[in-house]
Write a protein that holds these residues in place. Structure first.
Motif, PDB file in Angstrom:
ATOM      1  N   ALA A  44      51.709  39.074  45.597  1.00 12.52           N
ATOM      2  CA  ALA A  44      53.135  38.806  45.371  1.00 12.52           C
ATOM      3  C   ALA A  44      53.944  40.090  45.290  1.00 12.52           C
ATOM      4  O   ALA A  44      55.156  40.082  45.522  1.00 12.52           O
ATOM      5  CB  ALA A  44      53.305  38.000  44.083  1.00 12.52           C
ATOM      6  N   ASP A  45      53.281  41.205  44.967  1.00 15.56           N
ATOM      7  CA  ASP A  45      53.975  42.488  44.834  1.00 15.56           C
ATOM      8  C   ASP A  45      54.266  43.134  46.187  1.00 15.56           C
ATOM      9  O   ASP A  45      54.991  44.139  46.244  1.00 15.56           O
ATOM     10  CB  ASP A  45      53.139  43.440  43.983  1.00 15.56           C
ATOM     11  N   GLU A  67      50.249  28.444  42.554  1.00 11.91           N
ATOM     12  CA  GLU A  67      50.566  29.595  41.713  1.00 11.91           C
ATOM     13  C   GLU A  67      50.745  30.839  42.573  1.00 11.91           C
ATOM     14  O   GLU A  67      49.983  31.073  43.511  1.00 11.91           O
ATOM     15  CB  GLU A  67      49.464  29.839  40.688  1.00 11.91           C
ATOM     16  N   VAL A  68      51.749  31.641  42.254  1.00 17.61           N
ATOM     17  CA  VAL A  68      51.995  32.918  42.933  1.00 17.61           C
ATOM     18  C   VAL A  68      51.649  34.037  41.961  1.00 17.61           C
ATOM     19  O   VAL A  68      52.203  34.098  40.861  1.00 17.61           O
ATOM     20  CB  VAL A  68      53.467  33.038  43.377  1.00 17.61           C
ATOM     21  N   ILE A  69      50.713  34.914  42.348  1.00 15.86           N
ATOM     22  CA  ILE A  69      50.260  35.947  41.417  1.00 15.86           C
ATOM     23  C   ILE A  69      50.079  37.297  42.095  1.00 15.86           C
ATOM     24  O   ILE A  69      50.028  37.400  43.327  1.00 15.86           O
ATOM     25  CB  ILE A  69      48.925  35.560  40.747  1.00 15.86           C
ATOM     26  N   ASN A  70      49.980  38.303  41.272  1.00 19.54           N
ATOM     27  CA  ASN A  70      49.512  39.623  41.668  1.00 19.54           C
ATOM     28  C   ASN A  70      48.144  39.765  41.011  1.00 19.54           C
ATOM     29  O   ASN A  70      48.039  39.800  39.781  1.00 19.54           O
ATOM     30  CB  ASN A  70      50.483  40.705  41.165  1.00 19.54           C
ATOM     31  N   CYS A  71      47.106  39.815  41.810  1.00 18.71           N
ATOM     32  CA  CYS A  71      45.734  39.813  41.269  1.00 18.71           C
ATOM     33  C   CYS A  71      45.436  40.993  40.362  1.00 18.71           C
ATOM     34  O   CYS A  71      44.497  40.937  39.560  1.00 18.71           O
ATOM     35  CB  CYS A  71      44.723  39.787  42.420  1.00 18.71           C
ATOM     36  N   CYS A  72      46.208  42.060  40.497  1.00 19.07           N
ATOM     37  CA  CYS A  72      45.980  43.249  39.665  1.00 19.07           C
ATOM     38  C   CYS A  72      46.718  43.185  38.334  1.00 19.07           C
ATOM     39  O   CYS A  72      46.504  44.031  37.466  1.00 19.07           O
ATOM     40  CB  CYS A  72      46.413  44.503  40.426  1.00 19.07           C
TER      41      CYS A  72
END
Length: 252
Positions: A44-45, A67-72
């Motif tokens: 997402a980033d 869900e929209v995420i940044n895995c880090c």
């Protein structure tokens, strides 16, 4: 890939590797297994159109968890908390480079799984994880990190396809002919929905593609099973005859 699974995290990148057809393919497999599906859109980033792409995925099924995420980002723990319950088994599915191992490390709170960078020219990941890993989270949930799949063929997943494309199945019930192929038949509810913009041409074509693929592979699978069963009976008869011949030789 895995068995006795409660939840499947179907992971897809929001970058140039974003693909609705692929998501539907994984959904058919997960629905056939009767697992709870959660679509996780990663990276997402790196993009500016998260909301638009999330809406495209949500349009596949209003009841789908997306869900929209940044895995880090540690916030992923909070976002995915509803599914990280004790004694819950979760499998991570998706292509190479979507962030399965990175998400595993974030949920575990440390660098347990090896990760790699994506190929910048085509936004695709490198094949880093080469085997399945069973990992225990502090919450008591268990996650299975799987290798990225270059190809996923469907076989024996008729129910899964029907569940994934239940909107098309519902429209088919309103066609004039029960055996409507949704091509040139009159009073076809599916074609009418496409013309009115209520059903996307892309989704319908992918439905037809997956259904034909499943029919072909299922028939081939049944043929192989029948052949294996026939060969097994042949081997048993051959062994039985060999034993009888040995007994006759001893008697003579």
């Amino acid at each position: 890939m895995a068995a006795n699974i409660d939840v499947a995290f179907i992971m897809c990148s929001l970058n140039d590797d974003f693909n609705l057809n692929r998501i539907e393919r994984y959904l058919a497999l997960v629905n056939e297994a009767e697992c709870e599906a959660v679509i996780i859109l990663t990276k997402a980033d790196l993009v500016d159109d998260c909301v638009q792409k999330q809406a495209l995925v949500q349009a596949l099924d209003p009841q789908l968890n997306v869900e929209v995420i940044n895995c880090c980002d540690d916030k992923a723990n909070e976002q995915l908390a509803p599914w990280l319950k004790p004694q819950t088994s979760i499998v991570l599915l998706g292509s190479s480079g979507v962030g399965k191992s990175t998400l595993s490390n974030t949920l575990l709170g440390g660098s347990v799984q090896t990760t790699g960078a994506i190929r910048e020219q085509e936004s695709k990941g490198r094949h880093t994880t080469t085997s399945r890993h069973l990992l225990m989270l502090e919450s008591g949930a268990v996650i299975i990190d799987t290798p990225g799949m270059c190809e996923l063929q469907l076989a024996d997943v008729t129910y899964g396809i029907e569940a994934t494309f239940k909107d098309i199945e519902t429209l088919s019930n309103n066609c004039k002919f029960a055996d409507c192929c949704h091509t040139t038949e009159p009073a076809c509810a599916v074609r009418m929905a496409i013309e009115l913009g209520e059903l996307s041409e892309r989704r319908f074509l992918n439905f037809q593609k997956l259904r034909k693929e499943n029919q072909f592979n299922t028939a081939s699978l049944q043929e192989r099973r029948a052949l294996d069963k026939s060969m097994s009976k042949y081997y048993k008869r051959t062994q039985s005859q060999a034993v009888k011949l040995k007994r006759l030789d001893k008697m003579n």
